[in-house]
Write a protein that holds these residues in place. Structure first.
Motif, mmCIF file in Angstrom:
data_model
loop_
_atom_site.group_PDB
_atom_site.id
_atom_site.type_symbol
_atom_site.label_atom_id
_atom_site.label_comp_id
_atom_site.label_asym_id
_atom_site.label_seq_id
_atom_site.Cartn_x
_atom_site.Cartn_y
_atom_site.Cartn_z
ATOM 1 N N UNK A 137 0.849 -1.198 0.000
ATOM 2 C CA UNK A 137 0.000 0.000 0.000
ATOM 3 C C UNK A 137 0.887 1.252 0.000
ATOM 4 N N UNK A 138 0.778 2.042 -1.079
ATOM 5 C CA UNK A 138 1.677 3.183 -1.237
ATOM 6 C C UNK A 138 1.420 4.267 -0.180
ATOM 7 N N UNK A 139 2.472 4.631 0.538
ATOM 8 C CA UNK A 139 2.352 5.663 1.580
ATOM 9 C C UNK A 139 1.862 6.983 0.995
ATOM 10 N N UNK A 140 2.223 7.239 -0.258
ATOM 11 C CA UNK A 140 1.825 8.518 -0.859
ATOM 12 C C UNK A 140 0.315 8.601 -1.089
ATOM 13 N N UNK A 141 -0.390 7.472 -0.937
ATOM 14 C CA UNK A 141 -1.853 7.479 -1.068
ATOM 15 C C UNK A 141 -2.575 7.828 0.232
ATOM 16 N N UNK A 142 -1.857 7.846 1.360
ATOM 17 C CA UNK A 142 -2.560 8.146 2.619
ATOM 18 C C UNK A 142 -1.757 8.987 3.613
#
Ligand code: ASP
Ligand code: MG
Length: 247
Positions: A137-142
């Motif tokens: 899960x990409x950190x840049x998404x949350x």
């Protein structure tokens, strides 16, 4: 959370993969960049900032050689070796591409973010190779900070929970420490060493039972072992005592 030393070589990555799959409890695993990588990325950004493209490209090529050796050691399956090599080749092309653009603060932050992008991809693909039901899960998404560069807890909670709710059926979730977006959505980070902070923020917004920080030292010590000999780990600490030691 596993720090740079914990994922610092292919064999360490394999050991981490063992550790996180020992029990069947669902967990989120935060990874740092491989040790030394963020420093090398800082060096690359510094050269580009000074306009020294040749030096920057030399450092990028050296780093590339190292990573290409790592992947060969990490995978035994041709498919995962090829997939990960392709991903890393794109990463190094991307790093090279910055020498053709104007250098901004976001350029620097984006360059610094690539260490965690690479380590998480490598470990996730290794876990897939050994048959683990894992999701990156990409950190840049949350992960996001507000106008004061403080974590935007509401945003983080909402977005992380949405991602997890949309992807409920995984045993493991891997994510990048350190990196985030700022209030304008530009790539940013939580400052050097920020992966522990990432793990803490995730634990806090999800109300996790426990956050484990795996690192190259066996706990918080009663003094700085880089300066003082024979320090001892302290079993239990209050927040204020921990803050004082860190200070
Ligand atoms: N890779 C980042 C650093 O070296 C973040 C971290 O390791 O926690 O600062
Ligand atoms: Mg670190």
């Amino acid at each position: 959370k596993f720090g740079g030393t914990s994922v610092g070589s292919p064999s360490r990555m394999k050991e981490v993969s063992q550790l996180i799959t020992e029990d069947k409890q669902q967990k989120i695993v935060v990874l740092s960049a491989m040790s030394g990588t963020t420093n090398t990325l800082v060096e690359i950004a510094d050269y580009l900032k000074k306009g020294n493209k040749e030096a920057a490209n030399n450092v990028i090529n050296k780093l590339r050689t190292k990573y290409m050796e790592h992947v060969k050691e990490l995978y035994s399956n041709q498919e995962w070796l090829a997939k990960t090599s392709d991903f890393l080749e794109d990463e190094f092309m991307y790093l090279h591409s910055f020498s053709g653009t104007d250098f901004t603060e976001t350029t620097e932050k984006t360059i610094l973010a690539q260490g965690e992008m690479m380590s998480t991809n490598m470990v996730t693909n290794y876990l897939k190779e050994i048959g683990v039901n894992v999701k990156l899960i990409p950190a840049l998404d949350y992960m996001k900070t507000d106008k004061n560069s403080e974590p935007d807890m509401k945003y983080i909670e909402e977005n992380l929970k949405t991602i997890l709710n949309e992807n409920p059926d995984y045993d493991l979730y891997i994510t990048q420490g350190f990196i985030c977006r700022d209030y304008e959505g530009k790539v940013d980070n939580l400052q050097r060493g920020g992966s522990d902070y990432t793990a803490s923020l995730i634990g806090a917004v999800l109300g996790a039972d426990e956050i484990q920080i795996w690192t190259d030292i066996d706990g918080m010590h009663n003094n700085d072992p880089r300066i003082v000999d024979n320090t001892q780990p302290v079993r239990q600490l209050h927040f204020d005592e921990a803050a004082e030691l860190a200070y």
